[in-house]
Design a protein around this motif. Structure first.
Motif, short mmCIF file in Angstrom:
data_model
loop_
_atom_site.label_atom_id
_atom_site.label_comp_id
_atom_site.label_asym_id
_atom_site.label_seq_id
_atom_site.Cartn_x
_atom_site.Cartn_y
_atom_site.Cartn_z
N GLY A 1 -7.22 0.70 -4.61
CA GLY A 1 -6.87 1.79 -3.71
C GLY A 1 -5.44 2.24 -3.85
O GLY A 1 -5.15 3.45 -3.84
N ALA A 2 -4.51 1.29 -4.00
CA ALA A 2 -3.10 1.64 -4.16
C ALA A 2 -2.86 2.38 -5.47
O ALA A 2 -2.06 3.32 -5.53
CB ALA A 2 -2.24 0.38 -4.09
N ALA B 1 0.84 -1.19 0.00
CA ALA B 1 0.00 0.00 0.00
C ALA B 1 0.88 1.25 0.00
O ALA B 1 1.99 1.25 0.54
CB ALA B 1 -0.91 -0.01 1.23
N TRP B 2 0.37 2.33 -0.61
CA TRP B 2 1.18 3.52 -0.80
C TRP B 2 1.78 4.03 0.50
O TRP B 2 2.95 4.43 0.54
CB TRP B 2 0.35 4.62 -1.47
CG TRP B 2 1.10 5.90 -1.55
CD1 TRP B 2 0.87 7.05 -0.86
CD2 TRP B 2 2.27 6.15 -2.35
NE1 TRP B 2 1.81 8.01 -1.19
CE2 TRP B 2 2.67 7.47 -2.10
CE3 TRP B 2 3.00 5.38 -3.26
CZ2 TRP B 2 3.78 8.04 -2.72
CZ3 TRP B 2 4.10 5.95 -3.88
CH2 TRP B 2 4.49 7.26 -3.61
N GLU B 3 1.03 3.99 1.59
CA GLU B 3 1.52 4.55 2.85
C GLU B 3 2.64 3.71 3.47
O GLU B 3 3.31 4.16 4.41
CB GLU B 3 0.37 4.69 3.86
CG GLU B 3 -0.34 3.40 4.20
CD GLU B 3 -1.51 3.12 3.29
OE1 GLU B 3 -2.37 2.30 3.68
OE2 GLU B 3 -1.58 3.72 2.19
N ALA C 1 -5.03 4.32 -7.09
CA ALA C 1 -5.55 5.68 -6.95
C ALA C 1 -4.64 6.53 -6.06
O ALA C 1 -4.37 7.70 -6.36
CB ALA C 1 -6.97 5.64 -6.39
N ALA C 2 -4.15 5.94 -4.96
CA ALA C 2 -3.31 6.70 -4.03
C ALA C 2 -1.97 7.08 -4.67
O ALA C 2 -1.47 8.19 -4.47
CB ALA C 2 -3.08 5.89 -2.77
N THR C 3 -1.39 6.16 -5.42
CA THR C 3 -0.11 6.45 -6.06
C THR C 3 -0.27 7.50 -7.16
O THR C 3 0.57 8.40 -7.29
CB THR C 3 0.50 5.16 -6.63
OG1 THR C 3 0.63 4.21 -5.56
CG2 THR C 3 1.87 5.41 -7.24
N ARG C 4 -1.35 7.39 -7.93
CA ARG C 4 -1.60 8.42 -8.94
C ARG C 4 -1.73 9.78 -8.29
O ARG C 4 -1.13 10.76 -8.76
CB ARG C 4 -2.88 8.08 -9.71
CG ARG C 4 -3.28 9.15 -10.74
CD ARG C 4 -4.58 8.82 -11.45
NE ARG C 4 -4.93 9.87 -12.39
CZ ARG C 4 -5.59 10.98 -12.06
NH1 ARG C 4 -5.98 11.18 -10.79
NH2 ARG C 4 -5.86 11.91 -12.99
N ALA C 5 -2.46 9.86 -7.19
CA ALA C 5 -2.64 11.15 -6.50
C ALA C 5 -1.30 11.69 -5.98
O ALA C 5 -1.04 12.89 -6.08
CB ALA C 5 -3.63 10.99 -5.35
N ALA C 6 -0.47 10.82 -5.44
CA ALA C 6 0.83 11.27 -4.94
C ALA C 6 1.72 11.77 -6.06
O ALA C 6 2.43 12.78 -5.90
CB ALA C 6 1.52 10.12 -4.20
#
Length: 277
Positions: free
Chosen positions: A262-263, A219-221, A265-270
């Motif tokens: 979820g990962a 996961a991105w975090e 979407a989160a990585t794209r946003a980062a």
């Protein structure tokens, strides 16, 4: 530094539960402008069927996504049985026929490049295994160039180029060859970023995701890689091509034990915000 959204790609094989058209629609809804397509043929290898390529072409046209890369896979996850440098000459010849068909498909789909796996070590005769891989990759570079397509390899765990140094060596021995650079195959092995970033000038395509030593993707975090450093090295090297946010739900390396959507979407946003930790 924030990444331009138009450069971001997502692999269609991230969402295998959907049909191709659904995968492309989901990728578009997630905000991606480009797609990495996967083209799979079984063993023994043969050229992709015309109907399969025609369906892919129609689906891409309807999606309004650009094709960033065509990932050509022979035989699934059995790297040894499907290796381009297999000791069986007849099997290598069949691989060439299949690759030639895939290169034509890449051109028809508008893909600028075609990614293949580089082969595996021959533990009985490492030097011979290496030379077979070099010979096969040189042939592929020429065959794809005739179609106007770049040949790329993904240096991966279990391949004969499983370290950055080996990846650089094989690119040096095969003029025209490029990397589909995926740093997570090195990060998983606890290889320091300082050994990975020198590969930036060799990139023809790039895969990005969160990873850490022991885990190909997380996961991105939980990311412990150095994506900011890699992106800086790519910019310094003049790389302006696509960046593929590549999370895949395969059983190998426990990649199916996380939230792929979820990962992604989160990585794209980062990447869009430039907040890479």
């Amino acid at each position: 530094m924030p990444v331009d959204a138009r450069r971001l790609s997502c692999p269609d094989f991230a969402f295998p539960a959907l049909e191709l058209e659904g995968r492309l629609e989901l990728i578009r809804l997630l905000g991606f402008a480009q797609v990495d397509l996967e083209l799979v043929v079984p063993l023994p290898p043969a050229a992709p069927e015309d109907a399969v390529v025609a369906r892919m072409r129609a689906a891409v046209s309807a999606s309004n996504l650009r094709v960033a890369d065509l990932f050509f896979v022979v035989g699934g996850d059995d790297f040894a049985a499907s290796a381009i440098n297999h000791v069986d000459a007849a099997l290598r010849a069949a691989h060439r026929v299949a690759f030639a068909g895939a290169a034509r498909a890449a051109r028809e789909l508008g893909a600028p490049g075609l990614t293949v796996l580089p082969g595996v070590p021959d533990h009985a005769d490492p030097a011979a295994g290496w030379e077979r891989a070099v010979e096969e990759l040189r042939w592929r570079v020429d065959a794809a160039r005739a179609e106007g397509v770049q040949t790329r390899i993904e240096a991966h765990i279990g391949s004969l180029v499983s370290t950055p140094e080996l990846a650089a060596r094989i690119v040096a021995e095969v003029p025209g060859l490029a990397l589909s650079l995926d740093p997570t195959h090195f990060t998983m092995q606890a290889i320091a970023p300082q050994r990975i970033t020198p590969l930036a000038p060799l990139a023809g395509h790039v895969h990005l995701r969160a990873s850490r030593p022991g885990d190909l993707q997380v996961a991105w975090e939980r990311d412990e890689g150095d994506l900011a450093g890699l992106l800086a090295a790519l910019e310094a090297a003049g790389y302006e091509g696509p960046l593929c946010v590549e999370y895949v739900p395969m059983a190998k390396w426990n990649c199916d034990r996380m939230d792929i959507l979820g990962a992604t979407a989160a990585t794209r946003a980062a990447l869009l915000s430039g907040e890479l930790g």
